[in-house]
Design a protein around this motif. Sequence first.
Motif, PDB file in Angstrom:
ATOM      1  N   GLY A 195      49.808  31.852  30.298  1.00  0.00           N
ATOM      2  CA  GLY A 195      49.170  31.615  29.014  1.00  0.00           C
ATOM      3  C   GLY A 195      48.225  32.725  28.601  1.00  0.00           C
ATOM      4  N   PRO A 196      47.541  32.543  27.475  1.00  0.00           N
ATOM      5  CA  PRO A 196      46.596  33.540  26.969  1.00  0.00           C
ATOM      6  C   PRO A 196      45.220  33.317  27.559  1.00  0.00           C
ATOM      7  N   THR A 197      44.293  34.189  27.225  1.00  0.00           N
ATOM      8  CA  THR A 197      42.861  33.924  27.414  1.00  0.00           C
ATOM      9  C   THR A 197      42.181  34.079  26.063  1.00  0.00           C
ATOM     10  N   TYR A 198      41.128  33.323  25.859  1.00  0.00           N
ATOM     11  CA  TYR A 198      40.355  33.390  24.617  1.00  0.00           C
ATOM     12  C   TYR A 198      38.954  33.896  24.929  1.00  0.00           C
ATOM     13  N   GLU A 199      38.503  34.860  24.143  1.00  0.00           N
ATOM     14  CA  GLU A 199      37.161  35.419  24.300  1.00  0.00           C
ATOM     15  C   GLU A 199      36.343  35.050  23.066  1.00  0.00           C
ATOM     16  N   ASP A 200      35.328  34.242  23.256  1.00  0.00           N
ATOM     17  CA  ASP A 200      34.570  33.697  22.138  1.00  0.00           C
ATOM     18  C   ASP A 200      33.680  34.747  21.474  1.00  0.00           C
ATOM     19  N   ILE A 201      33.744  34.772  20.148  1.00  0.00           N
ATOM     20  CA  ILE A 201      32.855  35.606  19.342  1.00  0.00           C
ATOM     21  C   ILE A 201      31.590  34.813  19.010  1.00  0.00           C
ATOM     22  N   ASP A 202      31.795  33.564  18.604  1.00  0.00           N
ATOM     23  CA  ASP A 202      30.711  32.631  18.314  1.00  0.00           C
ATOM     24  C   ASP A 202      31.269  31.234  18.580  1.00  0.00           C
ATOM     25  N   PRO A 203      30.568  30.159  18.312  1.00  0.00           N
ATOM     26  CA  PRO A 203      31.097  28.826  18.618  1.00  0.00           C
ATOM     27  C   PRO A 203      32.346  28.447  17.826  1.00  0.00           C
ATOM     28  N   VAL A 204      32.718  29.229  16.821  1.00  0.00           N
ATOM     29  CA  VAL A 204      33.855  28.893  15.970  1.00  0.00           C
ATOM     30  C   VAL A 204      35.030  29.847  16.186  1.00  0.00           C
ATOM     31  N   ARG A 205      34.763  31.133  16.371  1.00  0.00           N
ATOM     32  CA  ARG A 205      35.817  32.154  16.383  1.00  0.00           C
ATOM     33  C   ARG A 205      36.023  32.725  17.783  1.00  0.00           C
ATOM     34  N   PHE A 206      37.208  33.230  17.991  1.00  0.00           N
ATOM     35  CA  PHE A 206      37.510  33.855  19.284  1.00  0.00           C
ATOM     36  C   PHE A 206      38.546  34.956  19.097  1.00  0.00           C
ATOM     37  N   ILE A 207      38.670  35.804  20.112  1.00  0.00           N
ATOM     38  CA  ILE A 207      39.737  36.806  20.183  1.00  0.00           C
ATOM     39  C   ILE A 207      40.761  36.289  21.183  1.00  0.00           C
ATOM     40  N   ASP A 259      50.481  33.527  49.684  1.00  0.00           N
ATOM     41  CA  ASP A 259      51.482  34.512  50.106  1.00  0.00           C
ATOM     42  C   ASP A 259      51.928  35.384  48.938  1.00  0.00           C
ATOM     43  N   ILE A 260      51.985  34.786  47.742  1.00  0.00           N
ATOM     44  CA  ILE A 260      52.495  35.496  46.567  1.00  0.00           C
ATOM     45  C   ILE A 260      51.620  35.152  45.366  1.00  0.00           C
ATOM     46  N   TYR A 261      51.329  36.153  44.535  1.00  0.00           N
ATOM     47  CA  TYR A 261      50.673  35.926  43.257  1.00  0.00           C
ATOM     48  C   TYR A 261      51.545  36.500  42.153  1.00  0.00           C
ATOM     49  N   VAL A 262      51.830  35.678  41.139  1.00  0.00           N
ATOM     50  CA  VAL A 262      52.607  36.113  39.977  1.00  0.00           C
ATOM     51  C   VAL A 262      51.687  36.049  38.762  1.00  0.00           C
ATOM     52  N   GLY A 263      51.339  37.215  38.239  1.00  0.00           N
ATOM     53  CA  GLY A 263      50.419  37.286  37.108  1.00  0.00           C
ATOM     54  C   GLY A 263      51.160  37.287  35.791  1.00  0.00           C
ATOM     55  N   ALA A 264      51.620  36.109  35.373  1.00  0.00           N
ATOM     56  CA  ALA A 264      52.380  36.006  34.122  1.00  0.00           C
ATOM     57  C   ALA A 264      51.484  35.789  32.908  1.00  0.00           C
ATOM     58  N   ALA A 265      50.196  35.597  33.124  1.00  0.00           N
ATOM     59  CA  ALA A 265      49.285  35.362  32.002  1.00  0.00           C
ATOM     60  C   ALA A 265      49.083  36.629  31.174  1.00  0.00           C
ATOM     61  N   ALA A 266      48.870  36.428  29.891  1.00  0.00           N
ATOM     62  CA  ALA A 266      48.524  37.535  28.994  1.00  0.00           C
ATOM     63  C   ALA A 266      47.000  37.586  28.906  1.00  0.00           C
ATOM     64  N   VAL A 267      46.391  38.221  29.885  1.00  0.00           N
ATOM     65  CA  VAL A 267      44.929  38.235  29.996  1.00  0.00           C
ATOM     66  C   VAL A 267      44.341  39.250  29.031  1.00  0.00           C
ATOM     67  N   GLY A 268      43.331  38.842  28.275  1.00  0.00           N
ATOM     68  CA  GLY A 268      42.701  39.760  27.330  1.00  0.00           C
ATOM     69  C   GLY A 268      42.043  40.933  28.031  1.00  0.00           C
ATOM     70  N   ASP A 269      42.289  42.135  27.536  1.00  0.00           N
ATOM     71  CA  ASP A 269      41.695  43.333  28.149  1.00  0.00           C
ATOM     72  C   ASP A 269      40.213  43.471  27.826  1.00  0.00           C
ATOM     73  N   TYR A 270      39.796  42.932  26.680  1.00  0.00           N
ATOM     74  CA  TYR A 270      38.416  43.129  26.226  1.00  0.00           C
ATOM     75  C   TYR A 270      37.796  41.804  25.770  1.00  0.00           C
ATOM     76  N   ARG A 271      36.468  41.772  25.741  1.00  0.00           N
ATOM     77  CA  ARG A 271      35.714  40.625  25.240  1.00  0.00           C
ATOM     78  C   ARG A 271      34.517  41.149  24.459  1.00  0.00           C
ATOM     79  N   PRO A 272      33.972  40.340  23.559  1.00  0.00           N
ATOM     80  CA  PRO A 272      32.761  40.766  22.847  1.00  0.00           C
ATOM     81  C   PRO A 272      31.607  40.987  23.823  1.00  0.00           C
ATOM     82  N   ASP A 273      30.864  42.037  23.600  1.00  0.00           N
ATOM     83  CA  ASP A 273      29.717  42.346  24.455  1.00  0.00           C
ATOM     84  C   ASP A 273      28.692  41.215  24.404  1.00  0.00           C
TER      85      ASP A 273
END
Length: 403
Positions: A195-207, A268-282
């Motif tokens: 799945g994805p990851t969400y990076e919150d900008i504020d309580p309403v919006r996210f990347i 024994d095995i890790y499969v990283g199928a997630a679409a992990v966000g590269d960046y987040r708001p500072d």
Amino acid sequence: MSLRQRRILIGVTGGIAAYKTCELVRRLRDLDAEVRVVMTEGATHFVTPTTFQALSGQPVRVSLWDEHGEAAMGHIELARWAERVLIAPASADTIARLAHGLADDLLSTVVLATAAPVYVAPAMNQQMWANLAVQANVGTLRVRGIGVLGPADGDQACGDIGSGRMLEPHELRDILVASFGEQPLRGRTVVVSAGPTYEDIDPVRFIGNRSSGRMGFAVAAAARDAGADVTLIAGPVSLPTPPGIRRVDVRSARQMHDAVLAAAEHADIYVGAAAVGDYRPDVEAAHKLKKADGAPLRIELIENPDIIATLSTRPSRPFLVGFAAETRELAGYAQDKLRRKRIDMIAANEVGEGKGFEVANNALHLYWPDGDATLPEMPKTELARRLVACIAERFLSGTGRTS
């Protein structure tokens, strides 16, 4: 599907979910399986032995002290006869008995005496399931190689809502069917992120991104069918948990990083199928950001920790399988990621213009340090099975690990 001439022993313990086991026995018999039933004394308060005898076509055993059944050491005969043992429902009491190696009734004695794979399908109140003692006992069973199937979330007979429902009969049937197939990862532990990851900008919006999680969930189910004990680290998706799989829900890349590292400690095995966000708001705003009379809004982004790169630096690490979703130059970017992050295999796929995300089909090109393979477009469920077969082959060959 067929279970012709397959010998399945069903253990039934005391719980309201025992009524579902009647349907399970019927479904197994519909696939031509040979089914025998052992009940605890508690189970007979919910469903009668006569019911299971009618459904299975075989005598039902309840007591370890049955003079006729034990005249020829019947508990040993049952233990040797079974190709699979499934306890459904598995009460908290029975799970505790198995964890402590007790043999004071027929069912627990058969489990100790059998060499067949054993599975339990827990069913209990959600608070009981969450109890630390129950979780410790379940962990002991997993360490000993007993498959823990479920439980599911939902409404419970007591009126509570939560985790503790026994898996549905058709789900348990399908897992038993899959268990008779080739299981190259039996006894192995696999962690899958999806799945994805969400990076919150504020309580309403996210990347975020457009990953649906379907591919990762399919990989987790395929690894389970290959015999592995699977933990699924899921980003914010609405997909149901595949039966028989532990799920940990996360939202942000940092949460996924921490959850994966904890779960992969002994994997024994890790499969990283997630679409992990590269960046987040500072900085995450504490309140909703407001428009400022047409002035541009600038958000400073900082890099998230790299999960698979972190794992690759561990002295004792799992076999690492990464994913690369690219819009161009697929082979070049994927092979660079393989080398740069020192991982063992990478599954690359094109995304955008109706490919990869939010679709039922996908195609993958696999790369490893000394070779590659192409998996053509097909449904993600079948693609996942093919991918897991390739992973198992490389992992078990002992030649696939990057030093």
